[in-house]
Write a protein that holds these residues in place. Sequence first.
Motif, PDB file in Angstrom:
ATOM      1  N   LEU A  13      51.363  -3.470  -5.536  1.00 18.64           N
ATOM      2  CA  LEU A  13      51.418  -4.321  -4.708  1.00 18.64           C
ATOM      3  C   LEU A  13      52.372  -4.212  -3.423  1.00 18.64           C
ATOM      4  CD1 LEU A  13      50.522  -8.053  -3.167  1.00 18.64           C
ATOM      5  CD2 LEU A  13      52.637  -8.565  -5.772  1.00 18.64           C
ATOM      6  N   ALA A  14      51.794  -4.527  -2.197  1.00 17.64           N
ATOM      7  CA  ALA A  14      52.558  -4.650  -1.541  1.00 17.64           C
ATOM      8  C   ALA A  14      52.830  -5.778  -0.592  1.00 17.64           C
ATOM      9  CB  ALA A  14      52.441  -3.062  -0.407  1.00 17.64           C
ATOM     10  N   LEU A  15      54.080  -6.393  -0.359  1.00 18.44           N
ATOM     11  CA  LEU A  15      54.139  -7.199   0.573  1.00 18.44           C
ATOM     12  C   LEU A  15      55.005  -7.076   2.297  1.00 18.44           C
ATOM     13  CD1 LEU A  15      56.052  -9.009  -1.520  1.00 18.44           C
ATOM     14  CD2 LEU A  15      53.520  -9.027  -1.731  1.00 18.44           C
ATOM     15  N   ASP A  16      55.217  -7.457   3.277  1.00 14.20           N
ATOM     16  CA  ASP A  16      56.085  -7.283   4.196  1.00 14.20           C
ATOM     17  C   ASP A  16      55.687  -8.605   5.079  1.00 14.20           C
ATOM     18  OD1 ASP A  16      57.018  -6.243   6.834  1.00 14.20           O
ATOM     19  OD2 ASP A  16      56.918  -4.600   6.253  1.00 14.20           O
ATOM     20  N   THR A  17      57.229  -9.076   5.287  1.00  9.28           N
ATOM     21  CA  THR A  17      56.900 -10.533   6.377  1.00  9.28           C
ATOM     22  C   THR A  17      57.923  -9.695   7.621  1.00  9.28           C
ATOM     23  OG1 THR A  17      58.666 -11.459   4.436  1.00  9.28           O
ATOM     24  CG2 THR A  17      56.613 -11.671   4.200  1.00  9.28           C
ATOM     25  N   SER A  18      58.601  -8.714   7.916  1.00 15.52           N
ATOM     26  CA  SER A  18      58.870  -8.576   8.790  1.00 15.52           C
ATOM     27  C   SER A  18      58.755  -8.864  10.580  1.00 15.52           C
ATOM     28  CB  SER A  18      59.768  -7.044   9.021  1.00 15.52           C
ATOM     29  OG  SER A  18      58.453  -6.450   8.440  1.00 15.52           O
ATOM     30  N   THR A  19      57.305  -8.949  10.667  1.00 19.79           N
ATOM     31  CA  THR A  19      57.565  -9.022  11.661  1.00 19.79           C
ATOM     32  C   THR A  19      56.029 -10.347  11.334  1.00 19.79           C
ATOM     33  OG1 THR A  19      55.199  -8.180  11.598  1.00 19.79           O
ATOM     34  CG2 THR A  19      57.039  -6.535  11.751  1.00 19.79           C
ATOM     35  N   ALA A  20      55.415 -11.107  12.763  1.00 21.65           N
ATOM     36  CA  ALA A  20      54.783 -11.765  13.079  1.00 21.65           C
ATOM     37  C   ALA A  20      53.724 -12.012  12.290  1.00 21.65           C
ATOM     38  CB  ALA A  20      54.516 -12.379  14.361  1.00 21.65           C
ATOM     39  N   VAL A  21      53.148 -10.967  11.512  1.00 20.36           N
ATOM     40  CA  VAL A  21      52.052 -10.729  10.881  1.00 20.36           C
ATOM     41  C   VAL A  21      52.248 -10.649   9.026  1.00 20.36           C
ATOM     42  CG1 VAL A  21      50.691  -8.838   9.765  1.00 20.36           C
ATOM     43  CG2 VAL A  21      50.928  -9.309  12.278  1.00 20.36           C
ATOM     44  N   LEU A  22      52.699 -11.218   8.373  1.00 19.56           N
ATOM     45  CA  LEU A  22      52.177 -11.184   6.878  1.00 19.56           C
ATOM     46  C   LEU A  22      50.486 -10.521   6.306  1.00 19.56           C
ATOM     47  CD1 LEU A  22      52.535 -14.287   4.867  1.00 19.56           C
ATOM     48  CD2 LEU A  22      51.850 -12.541   3.644  1.00 19.56           C
ATOM     49  N   GLY A  23      51.803  -8.846   5.765  1.00 17.66           N
ATOM     50  CA  GLY A  23      50.820  -8.328   5.427  1.00 17.66           C
ATOM     51  C   GLY A  23      50.824  -8.371   3.603  1.00 17.66           C
ATOM     52  N   VAL A  24      49.680  -8.256   3.085  1.00 17.52           N
ATOM     53  CA  VAL A  24      49.670  -8.149   1.447  1.00 17.52           C
ATOM     54  C   VAL A  24      48.630  -6.935   1.330  1.00 17.52           C
ATOM     55  CG1 VAL A  24      49.744  -8.977  -0.061  1.00 17.52           C
ATOM     56  CG2 VAL A  24      50.370 -10.184   1.289  1.00 17.52           C
ATOM     57  N   ALA A  25      48.900  -6.400   0.245  1.00 24.23           N
ATOM     58  CA  ALA A  25      47.789  -5.009   0.153  1.00 24.23           C
ATOM     59  C   ALA A  25      48.755  -4.599  -1.691  1.00 24.23           C
ATOM     60  CB  ALA A  25      48.201  -3.941   0.746  1.00 24.23           C
TER      61      ALA A  25
END
Length: 279
Positions: A13-25
């Motif tokens: 599971l990957a998460l990234d909230t460092s930009t305006a896009v909340l990315g989960v994969a």
Amino acid sequence: MMNENNGPRKRLLALDTSTAVLGVAVTEDGRLLHEINASGERNHSVHLLPIIEQALQASGTEASMLGGVAVGLGPGSYTGTRIAVTAAKTLAWAWKVPVVGISSLHALAWGGYAAIQEKQAAAAAEQAARTEGFGPDWIIPLLDARRGQVYTGLFTSCGLRAPQRLEPDAIRLMADWVMYLSDRLKQAEAEGSRPRSVWFVGETALHGSGDSLRPLLGAADVHAEPYELEGRWAALLGEERLLEGSGGDDIHGLIPNYTQLTEAEANLRRSSEGSASKV
């Protein structure tokens, strides 16, 4: 690690909230199983956990099937980055799996470059013919850091694998960064390793204009491509980290990469230094 079906834990599971896009994969062995990329920086803290649950359900993934959690460490939004890092550490601790921190700029560079390659697939033969005598492409991810500054780094790639790092992630004045890249291109030219193309990817609307990149014109084939971060690239980088056998990062010591002190921290440090000088 084994799941309830006696199979190895392979999914990530990957998460990234460092930009305006909340990315989960969610990925498994280099395959994307499900991905959600939602815009709305101000609402990351509200939507992250429901989106994680949605991604796990959509991919048919239970906690017992996960072998790790990857998280984008930034640099980027100060508050946004902390949201994903805190969530990733909490989930990894609860699920008893490794957590790996990923450079958000590295993920941005890979995703942006992959998008460019996909667009150019029809011209692949012609592109390959023009590579003779040139080194691998350069990829420069850009995230606006205000006041003429960018969060950026320098990567190189010549295929589908993850780009390799040439310069560390940092906050830099864009004007100074372009001049540095110009000098580095001249050096590469002298060494016979000039890149065929230089790609600026990410938040290019402000810093990827012709005026900003003018010092590079003529030194290489320069392009600026807008691109929003996608969760899959943090996941694939996370898989690579886990395959290296490092066992992940220290769950308690993992912190965001801010690349600079916050204004409050800077003021506190100046205050402390001023008080110390008076003693």
